[in-house]
Each structure stands twice: as C-alpha cells, then as structure tokens.
Design an enzyme around this catalytic site. Structure first.
Site, mmCIF file in Angstrom:
data_model
loop_
_atom_site.group_PDB
_atom_site.id
_atom_site.type_symbol
_atom_site.label_atom_id
_atom_site.label_comp_id
_atom_site.label_asym_id
_atom_site.label_seq_id
_atom_site.Cartn_x
_atom_site.Cartn_y
_atom_site.Cartn_z
ATOM 1 N N ASP A 1 -2.643 -17.079 -4.206
ATOM 2 C CA ASP A 1 -3.179 -16.095 -3.256
ATOM 3 C C ASP A 1 -4.031 -15.107 -4.050
ATOM 4 O OD1 ASP A 1 -0.717 -15.233 -4.487
ATOM 5 O OD2 ASP A 1 -0.755 -13.459 -3.207
ATOM 6 N N GLU B 1 2.089 -13.458 -4.111
ATOM 7 C CA GLU B 1 2.255 -12.567 -5.261
ATOM 8 C C GLU B 1 1.568 -11.227 -5.034
ATOM 9 O OE1 GLU B 1 1.865 -10.537 -9.058
ATOM 10 O OE2 GLU B 1 0.258 -11.170 -7.754
HETATM 11 N N1 LIG Z 1 -1.898 -10.219 -11.689
HETATM 12 C C1 LIG Z 1 -0.699 -9.592 -11.325
HETATM 13 C C2 LIG Z 1 -0.909 -8.523 -10.291
HETATM 14 O O1 LIG Z 1 -2.031 -8.143 -10.063
HETATM 15 N N2 LIG Z 1 0.171 -8.085 -9.648
HETATM 16 C C3 LIG Z 1 0.134 -7.053 -8.636
HETATM 17 C C4 LIG Z 1 1.477 -7.146 -7.962
HETATM 18 C C5 LIG Z 1 1.860 -5.969 -7.153
HETATM 19 C C6 LIG Z 1 2.489 -4.874 -7.625
HETATM 20 N N3 LIG Z 1 2.693 -4.064 -6.562
HETATM 21 C C7 LIG Z 1 2.213 -4.684 -5.494
HETATM 22 N N4 LIG Z 1 1.716 -5.858 -5.863
HETATM 23 C C8 LIG Z 1 -0.090 -5.694 -9.288
HETATM 24 O O2 LIG Z 1 -0.725 -4.845 -8.618
HETATM 25 O O3 LIG Z 1 0.334 -5.454 -10.413
HETATM 26 ZN ZN LIG Z 2 -1.947 -12.282 -10.438
HETATM 27 ZN ZN LIG Z 3 -3.325 -9.655 -8.887
#
Ligand SMILES: NCC(=O)N[C@@H](Cc1c[nH]cn1)C(=O)O
Ligand SMILES: [Zn+2]
Ligand SMILES: [Zn+2]
Length: 493
Positions: free
Chosen positions: A107, A172
């Site tokens: 995603d 994710e």
């Molecule tokens: N590549 C990892 C990433 O971008 N993770 C997101 C996950 C997240 C954290 N809080 C909501 N979504 C990030 O923003 O770190």
């Molecule tokens: Zn990521």
């Molecule tokens: Zn990300």
C-alpha cells in the site's frame, strides 16, 4: 562449497540481474500503476487489487500463497470497510536451510499530480537514472527487489540456500490494522520455524552510503475534535459573538510544542531511556552530512546545529508533528465561513521506554486543561486511533553479520549502523511474537522522498538492491550452517 565456486556462483547471479534490469523495471512499472492508497477509504478496492497482483507474482515463482482474510474495520465516521488480506507466502522447506521471513507492504501514501509532482505519480517515469512514482521506494520497489532476487535463483536453476517466507500487507500506511492479531494466531504455525526476519522499508541515512537499521521509533496518533453548533455559519452574521471551534482548536494545537521543538505536554519526557555515554560516542562515528540532509529536506535551517543533536532528536527523543485539520476550509480562495466542527490531527513519535497508555493520558489531561481555561461552550473530544511501539534490536546477532557482509560485497563498503525516526509497527510485533532477530536492510537512499512529492528509487539502488538480497541469502545460509556445525561439534566434544 569452496570460496572460488561460491564467488563464481555469486558472479553468475549478479550478471543475470544486470542483464534483466529492464524486466525488473517493467515489473515495478506494473505495480506503481495501481493506486493502492490505504489511507483514503475510497481507494480500498485498489489496495485489494494490489494484494492479488502481489499474490499472483509470487505464485509464478512457485511460492505457496495464502491470502488471509482479516475481516473489516470501522472508520471514525462509522463507515465499515473490508481490510485487505495479508499475504503469507512460503518457498522451500529444506530442514538443512535456515528460514528467513521477509516483511513488506504494497500500500502507499496518498499522491496526486496536483500536490506538486513533476510526473504522474502512478506512471513510473525514469529521469536521469531515477525511477519516479508513488511507492517506488516505499515500499513496492524493495518488495520487488526481494522477489527479483528469488526469481534470479529460479531462472538460473540454482537451489535457494534458504527457506523463504513472505509476509506482505496492504495497510502499513494506515497503521498495520489487524496484523498483530494475525502474527499471534500464526505464532505456532507459519512463524514456528522462522529463524530470521528481514524488513526493507526504510532509507539509508545518506544519499550514497548503505546502512543497516537496528531501531525505529513508534508512533501515537491523535485526533482532537472541537464541535460548536450543528452547521457552518456566515462569519459576517455570527463572527464576533460566538466561540469559534477552529480558534479553540488552534489554541490547543499551539499549546503542544514550543518554537525550539520541545514538547510542552507535562511528563512526556519522564520515561525516555537515559542516554549512555557509549551510545553518544556511537553517534560521533556515523557519517552524516548535515548539508546533504538539509538539501534533501528542502529547508533553510534545522532546529539543531550539530550532527549528534540531530540524530538524537530523530532517533532517541520523541517528536510531535501536526498533520492537518479536517473540516477547515483548505481550498484556494477565501470562504467566509465559521466551520462547525474541526478535527486536528497530530502524532508523537515514541522512543524506548515510553508507554502508549501513559502518553495517551498525558495528552488528554493536557488538552483538557488548556481547553478548560478558554471557558468555551464547545465540545472537546480527544482520541488516540493508532499506537505503535518503538523497536530496538541486538546488533550482535548473526543476522546483522550476514547483512553487513552482503552490503560489503555489493556496495564495496561497510554500512552505517543506524536507527530510524519513522515507524514500522511490525518490527516490534515480530520481535515480541517470534522472539527472533529482526533486521532492517534498506535499499532506498536518503533523498528518495518517502511520503513526499516526486518519490523515487534510483535504478542503481533497485538493481544493486536486488543483488544485495541475493547475496544476503548466500551469506545467511553460510553463517547459519557454520553456527550449527560449531554447536554440533561442541555437543559431541
Ligand atoms: N515506511 C514506513 C512508514 O512510512 N511508516 C509510517 C507508519 C505510520 C506511523 N504512524 C502512522 N503510520 C510512518 O509514518 O512512520
Ligand atoms: Zn513503508
Ligand atoms: Zn510509508
């Protein structure tokens, strides 16, 4: 295997990867064309389609694939949406081989050309050796690089030196909903024979120097809602005689961080693990070009002036960011309205030993205290829709040795050992559930622009990254066999 035949094998693999660059890029182009944005509810169908595409791709490699249904979830507005399935894939079951489990996501974050992209975010476009498109580096490119590495072994009819398991998800970017429960449920089955876990979902610290990541921050996300009347009002007819929800909200948001970046919520720093002198020393030896990093960000100045301070504030301390306000007019032009209900969104990155439930309590108490001083008749609601814990690994594990060797082979230099300021919720979940070692082995460069306009991965990193993963299979297999032979000899003696 003798060292000369193992390096001949490696050479053959690398030559195949070089010769098939265009096929690998074509594969990435197909994946980037799917707008699998998990953040916006109306695009859920595209995320589902992306999961099927990934499953089909793995099936052609002979992987046994299971798309596990996670049911549905409810959005804050009451809407119920299906969760994308999680893909569990399995390739090889040789008891002589170690079992490596790879995690990635397909995603993406939202992207529109109008956000300021130079090219269509959903059409892979190569410019000056860079492959642009949403998801190029986060995380479709790296997921495909692992798949390309497996494909290379198959195409050359070389037996895979490891049993390889895939966990690929489609939520994710929306907080990995439902994943922890699945990991718990699969603990005694899918994960029972996993020896090592690898994630490639972050970036190097520099544009050129490879890195190995042993820690990441968690995240506590908040909604703060202020509701006045039941409808928006004309600001000429009602402005000046009512408590405006957006003014309340801006005062609340303004109370969170001061201009030096320090979070103003009482108690928030209390449990942050103390910094040890050895740890501070470690930071001194890391190569980190402040000027390059500033250019990558596109800002004039950082809050801190030294490398150590910047790394500490990215990796070791919490930070608070404000992400947006729902309900406030944000289109071009001026709409002279007083919005009836507004929702502020912010998050606090978490570091070891912060506790999510304590953080939530501190935030709620702080916001209620600020709000009560405003004597506003409006309704305040604070919620924490998402909480992910930080992750920290043991770098002495064999897994780190194998990853480091593979990096040295492919990139010709030792990696920086780094932590990451962003959050990959599954890293901590994997470590807790399986009790196995987890490593993050990134192939994206610091200037790849994750979550930003003009996201890219360079052709070089995508192709060398594919070689890196193939070399990693060989290294972990060798080290694992050695370890087991040594412990077997010790038992006999
Ligand atoms: N590549 C990892 C990433 O971008 N993770 C997101 C996950 C997240 C954290 N809080 C909501 N979504 C990030 O923003 O770190
Ligand atoms: Zn990521
Ligand atoms: Zn990300």
């Amino acid at each position: 295997m003798s060292s000369s035949s193992s390096s001949a094998l490696q050479m053959e693999i690398f030559q195949y990867i070089d010769a098939h660059q265009s096929d690998f890029i074509k594969g990435l182009k197909e994946w980037l064309a799917v707008e699998s944005d998990s953040v916006q509810p109306h695009l859920r169908r595209e995320v589902m389609q992306m999961m099927v595409l990934a499953a089909d791709r793995l099936a052609t490699l002979g992987t046994s694939v299971n798309l596990v249904n996670l049911g549905s979830h409810q959005l804050p507005d009451g809407q119920v949406l299906p969760l994308p399935p999680v893909l569990l894939g399995e390739l090889g079951k040789d008891p002589q081989n170690p079992t490596v489990c790879f995690y990635g996501h397909v995603d993406v974050q939202p992207a529109k050309k109008e956000d300021g992209w130079d090219t269509d975010p959903y059409i892979l476009t190569e410019i000056n050796g860079n492959l642009y498109g949403r998801g190029a580096t986060d995380n479709k490119g790296p997921v495909l690089a692992w798949i390309n590495a497996v494909e290379t072994f198959r195409a050359l009819k070389i037996a895979m030196p490891v049993n390889f398991k895939f966990v690929i998800e489609g939520m994710e970017e929306a907080g990995s909903l439902g994943l922890e429960k699945l990991l718990e449920e699969e603990k005694q089955s899918f994960f029972s024979d996993v020896d090592y876990i690898v994630i490639s979902d972050n970036l190097w610290l520099s544009n050129k120097k490879p890195a190995l990541t042993y820690g990441s921050r968690g995240n506590a996300c908040f909604f703060v809602e202020v509701e006045g009347g039941s409808k928006d009002l004309h600001s000429g007819t009602f402005g000046g005689i009512i408590h405006e929800p957006l003014l309340d909200l801006i005062a609340l948001l303004d109370s969170l961080v001061d201009s030096t970046g320090r979070i103003q919520i009482p108690g928030i720093y209390d449990s942050v693990a103390a910094l040890r002198e050895e740890e501070r020393k470690l930071y001194e030896s890391i190569e980190f070009d402040l000027e390059e990093h500033r250019n990558n960000c596109g800002v004039k100045k950082f809050l801190y002036g030294s490398k150590e301070e910047i790394l500490l504030h990215l990796w070791r301390y919490p930070s608070l960011s404000i992400h947006g306000i729902e309900g406030a007019f944000h289109e071009p032009g001026i709409k002279t309205v007083i919005p009836a209900k507004v929702i502020g969104k912010f998050s606090i990155r978490q570091v070891p030993n912060m506790d999510l439930s304590v953080v939530k309590k501190q935030v709620v108490e702080h916001l209620e205290g600020v709000f009560s001083k405003r004597n506003s008749p409006n309704k305040l609601k604070v919620s924490m829709p998402l909480g992910a814990k930080p992750w920290l690994a043991d770098v002495d594990d064999l897994l780190y040795k194998a990853a480091r060797r593979a990096i040295k082979t492919v990139f010709g230099e030792d990696p920086d050992f780094i932590r990451d300021g962003s959050t990959i919720p599954v890293a901590r979940m994997f470590q807790t559930v399986t009790q196995k070692s987890v490593v993050m082995l990134p192939i994206g460069a610091a200037d790849d622009g994750e979550h930003s306009q003009n996201e890219k991965i360079s052709r070089h990193n995508y192709i060398e990254g594919t070689k890196l993963f193939a070399a990693f299979f060989l290294e972990i297999s060798k080290l694992h066999q050695n370890l087991h032979e040594t412990s077997h000899t010790k038992t006999i003696n």
